[in-house]
Scaffold this motif. Structure first.
Motif, PDB file in Angstrom:
ATOM      1  N   ILE A   1       0.840  -1.195   0.000  1.00 14.85           N
ATOM      2  CA  ILE A   1       0.000   0.000   0.000  1.00 14.85           C
ATOM      3  C   ILE A   1       0.880   1.253   0.000  1.00 14.85           C
ATOM      4  N   GLY A   2       0.230   2.396  -0.097  1.00 17.69           N
ATOM      5  CA  GLY A   2       0.926   3.668   0.032  1.00 17.69           C
ATOM      6  C   GLY A   2       1.756   4.025  -1.178  1.00 17.69           C
TER       7      GLY A   2
ATOM      8  N   ALA B   1       3.944   3.585  -6.818  1.00 22.43           N
ATOM      9  CA  ALA B   1       5.100   3.557  -7.716  1.00 22.43           C
ATOM     10  C   ALA B   1       5.130   2.264  -8.532  1.00 22.43           C
ATOM     11  N   LEU B   2       4.854   1.142  -7.892  1.00 18.50           N
ATOM     12  CA  LEU B   2       4.841  -0.130  -8.602  1.00 18.50           C
ATOM     13  C   LEU B   2       3.715  -0.172  -9.636  1.00 18.50           C
TER      14      LEU B   2
ATOM     15  N   ARG C   1       1.988  -0.433 -15.250  1.00 22.80           N
ATOM     16  CA  ARG C   1       1.008   0.046 -16.231  1.00 22.80           C
ATOM     17  C   ARG C   1       1.684   0.682 -17.448  1.00 22.80           C
ATOM     18  N   ALA C   2       2.842   1.270 -17.237  1.00 22.42           N
ATOM     19  CA  ALA C   2       3.540   1.927 -18.347  1.00 22.42           C
ATOM     20  C   ALA C   2       3.935   0.943 -19.448  1.00 22.42           C
ATOM     21  N   LEU C   3       3.954  -0.353 -19.121  1.00 22.06           N
ATOM     22  CA  LEU C   3       4.427  -1.356 -20.073  1.00 22.06           C
ATOM     23  C   LEU C   3       3.324  -1.919 -20.966  1.00 22.06           C
TER      24      LEU C   3
ATOM     25  N   ALA D   1      10.919  -2.390 -10.753  1.00 14.44           N
ATOM     26  CA  ALA D   1       9.880  -3.064  -9.972  1.00 14.44           C
ATOM     27  C   ALA D   1      10.485  -4.075  -9.005  1.00 14.44           C
ATOM     28  N   ALA D   2      11.466  -4.844  -9.476  1.00 13.23           N
ATOM     29  CA  ALA D   2      12.096  -5.849  -8.616  1.00 13.23           C
ATOM     30  C   ALA D   2      12.800  -5.203  -7.432  1.00 13.23           C
TER      31      ALA D   2
END
Length: 322
Positions: A149-150, A155-156, A161-163, A184-185
């Motif tokens: 959360i948060g 950010a994740l 979604r950008a991909l 992401a990792a």
């Protein structure tokens, strides 16, 4: 390939589309669109939008590795993570690992939207990292799944979604894929290490792991009987220890948590007009509709039918009374 069984169930034939494989299909059971990226033989990014028209069985093949994903509420309900207190229609971020290859079967309910973008990192992807990060990755793969959360979740969600063109992004080239999957990792590992440090400092690490395992087990078995004795056996602990740890960590008894989680999920499902009350009752572990109605009236002060007519489940999580 690990994504092929899922794609084939929707009748989709994938075709090259830049660095991706992409496909769409419309059948009697579902309308579906999928994008898949394969990266260096150790990472797969999948993105799908699925509108389910009729109840259908769904088979999924998982492999050892770490999965970071952003999901719709309906997809989150099928994810092997502890249910959050609040979920959103979209943008729910989950992080979970698999220690072994296995197959899972679930039911996709008519009227649900199974939307998700997932980054699946195989164990050898982490060989490029330093020893500390590799150890963290191995530990995280063995942890019970959890939601994030948060700011970290936001950010994740943006990174994934950008991909994908399905959720406002665009087709990615190889450089973009490497950058976003790496980001992401590392974000997921940072989130895990920070959580681990905080729990270790508080002296609650082992107890929190047990509670997360219980919450995860409940979340993925809501449609089944959930005995406290059997739950304790499945988690290789005693009922007394499990119940005491759960109460101490959450302030709620395990039995009350199971009842609340069932009812909150039922309230969400009531927002889907294509699901009848009997189907919702079975989906949350009540084979007898009459027993479900009694439990729901106790939780919300009205029948499932009246609740659906009044608010369609939209405010269910705010109105639960244990």
């Amino acid at each position: 390939m690990l994504y092929e069984p899922q794609v084939e169930q929707f009748g989709i034939a994938l075709e090259p589309c830049g660095e991706a494989l992409a496909g769409r299909a419309s059948t009697d059971d579902a309308d579906a669109a999928v994008y898949v990226y394969r990266i260096d033989g150790c990472c797969v990014v999948t993105s799908h939008r699925v509108l389910v028209k009729h109840d259908m069985p769904f088979f999924e093949q998982s492999v050892p590795g770490l999965c970071v994903c952003t999901l719709s509420r309906d997809s989150l309900a099928l994810c092997p993570v502890a249910p959050p207190r609040r979920s959103r229609p979209h943008g729910n971020v989950a992080i979970f690992g698999d220690g072994a290859m296995k197959s899972d079967r679930s039911i996709l309910r008519a009227g649900t939207r199974q939307d998700a973008t997932s980054i699946m990192l195989l164990p050898r992807w982490f060989d490029r990292l330093d020893g500390r990060a590799r150890r963290a990755a191995r530990a995280l793969m063995e942890e019970p799944g959890d939601t994030c959360i948060g700011d970290t979740a936001a950010a994740l969600d943006r990174t994934m979604r950008a991909l994908t063109p399905l959720f406002g992004g665009r087709l990615a080239n190889l450089a973009m894929l490497h950058a976003h999957t790496g980001r992401a990792a590392l974000t997921a590992l940072g989130w895990y290490l920070e959580r681990t440090r905080a729990e270790a400092a508080a002296g609650t690490r082992e107890q929190r792991q047990l509670v997360r395992s219980a919450q995860c087990h409940v979340g993925i078995n809501l449609d089944k009987p959930l005995s406290l004795d059997q739950l304790a056996r499945d988690l290789l602990t005693s009922r007394t220890r499990l119940c005491a740890a759960f109460k101490q960590e959450t302030g709620e008894s395990l039995g009350a948590y199971i009842r609340r989680t069932r009812m909150e999920r039922a309230a969400e499902l009531l927002g889907n007009p294509r699901l009848d009350i009997a189907a919702i009752a079975c989906a949350v572990g009540y084979p007898r509709t009459s027993s479900f109605t009694v439990a729901f009236e106790h939780a919300f002060g009205c029948s499932p039918t009246a609740f659906r007519a009044r608010c369609g489940g939209a405010l269910g999580r705010d109105r639960f009374c244990p």
